[in-house]
Every structure is written in C-alpha cells, then in structure tokens.
Design an enzyme around this catalytic site. Sequence first.
Site, mmCIF file in Angstrom:
data_model
loop_
_atom_site.group_PDB
_atom_site.id
_atom_site.type_symbol
_atom_site.label_atom_id
_atom_site.label_comp_id
_atom_site.label_asym_id
_atom_site.label_seq_id
_atom_site.Cartn_x
_atom_site.Cartn_y
_atom_site.Cartn_z
ATOM 1 C CB SER A 122 -3.798 1.919 -9.140
ATOM 2 O OG SER A 122 -4.490 2.266 -7.972
ATOM 3 C CG ASN A 123 -0.444 1.404 -4.515
ATOM 4 O OD1 ASN A 123 0.596 0.809 -4.691
ATOM 5 N ND2 ASN A 123 -0.513 2.705 -4.309
ATOM 6 N NE ARG A 124 -3.311 -7.336 -4.015
ATOM 7 C CZ ARG A 124 -2.874 -8.399 -3.351
ATOM 8 N NH1 ARG A 124 -1.731 -8.947 -3.662
ATOM 9 N NH2 ARG A 124 -3.595 -8.901 -2.371
ATOM 10 C CB ALA A 128 -2.252 2.137 -0.785
#
Length: 222
Positions: free
Chosen positions: A21-23, A88
Amino acid sequence: MTFLITAGPTREPIDPVRYISNRSSGKMGYAIAEAALAAGHEVTLISGPVNLEAPRGARLIPAPTGEAMFDAVREHADQSDICVLCAAVADYKPANVSSTKIKKQSEKFLLELIPTCDILNSLGQRRDRQFALVGFAAETDHVEENAAKKLRAKNCDIMVANDVSGSDSGMESDMNEVTILFRDGEKKKISRAQKEIIARELVKIFSNFATKMFDKKNVMIN
Ligand code: CTP
C-alpha cells in the site's frame, strides 16, 4: 455540478493477511468531498481504506484495490462534470496472490510485481470525455516540473502539484500547500493552510474551470 472524487490509498493483496500500500490518509480527498458538498455540488466519493468518517450527503463507494477503484471510476465518470483523482493508487501489485498465508522462510524472499492500471491516464486518453479531469501529483523533488510532465502525459486539464517531501505537509498531515497547473501553462499557488481551507479554494477553481469548459463547448455547438 457533479463531482467524482477518488481518495485514500489502495491495498494490493499478497496473501490473505498481507498487502502492498501507500502512505495516504485520504484527508485531502475527503476534504475536497466535504467542500464540494458544502458548495452545493453532488459528490460520488470512491475511496480506498481510510480511517475517516464518510462525508454526509456523498455517495460513498468503497474501492479496496486499484482494480476495484478503476472499475468504479469507469462506471461513474460519464455521469460526472468533474473527476478529481486524488487517490494514491499503488503503482504495482503482486503478479500472483496466494490464497493461503505465505510461510516465513529464512532465505531471501522475492516478490514479483506487475504494474496496476493507471486510472487517470485511462480517462485522459479518452477522446470522447465530456468532464473536466483533475489529477494530483505527489512529488518529493522538482515538484512543478514533474507535475507539469504528468499533466501532459496523462492529458488532464488540471494537475495539482503536491510536495510530499516534508512530514509537516502533504501525505498523512492535516496541512498542505499546493500549486495548481493548468493545461495552457497558467499556474496558481495556494500557500500552506489546513486541508479544509485548501479544499474550499480547489473546489472553486475546479468548478470555475468546468463552467468555462462547458460554456466554450456550447458556443462551439451553437
Ligand atoms: N493515478 C491513477 N492510477 C494509478 C496511479 C496514479 O489514477 N495507477 C493518479 C493519481 O490518483 C494522481 C495521479 O495519477 O491523480 C498522479 O499520481 P502519482 O502517484 O503522483 O504519480 P504516478 O503516475 O504514480 O507516477 P510516479 O509514481 O512515478 O510519480
């Protein structure tokens, strides 16, 4: 007007308990949704997994993965006047998803990744699109230059350049500072402020742009 907004990260599963995943907290996209609703617009919010309350009055469509987000955007884009792609989205996903938990090994473990579909680009390349298209560029360096490249490459109308290099602005923060780049080279800066305040300004800019775009089309048709 009708806004379609994507927000938050996507999660690309590796096995039943792990993912890539992404921040991303989703705060900017949710703030834009709230601001659009407050200004009297209709909002479809396509959201990755976040810890935020659904904005009251929005149609919320959960989209846990990039693929689910792509499908939801494809289904709803043509009913919208403005598509704001703030999410994102993970750029890569595992080539194979294990249906059982992958056991820990003592040796090195290599995971094969393949690119996900670029949702913004797929909308930008559509010749028949009737909606205004807005992207967000998350950059750590050469922020405006990289955002301008993305604007051209993905063929959007507006690209919001977001500097995510610091911890006190951008991703996961309550504050932000953005530069808005338009297709014709025009630029607008919104200096550091709470994401809610930035969102209010952005909604005004997006809806003004869409109004002008639709007026121009009507003049051409008439
Ligand atoms: N985006 C998208 N689908 C993807 C990746 C990105 O729709 N699979 C959109 C984002 O929602 C954002 C814009 O593209 O509006 C730019 O995203 P960003 O992460 O800044 O750039 P990338 O295109 O992923 O390029 P890079 O990671 O190399 O900076």
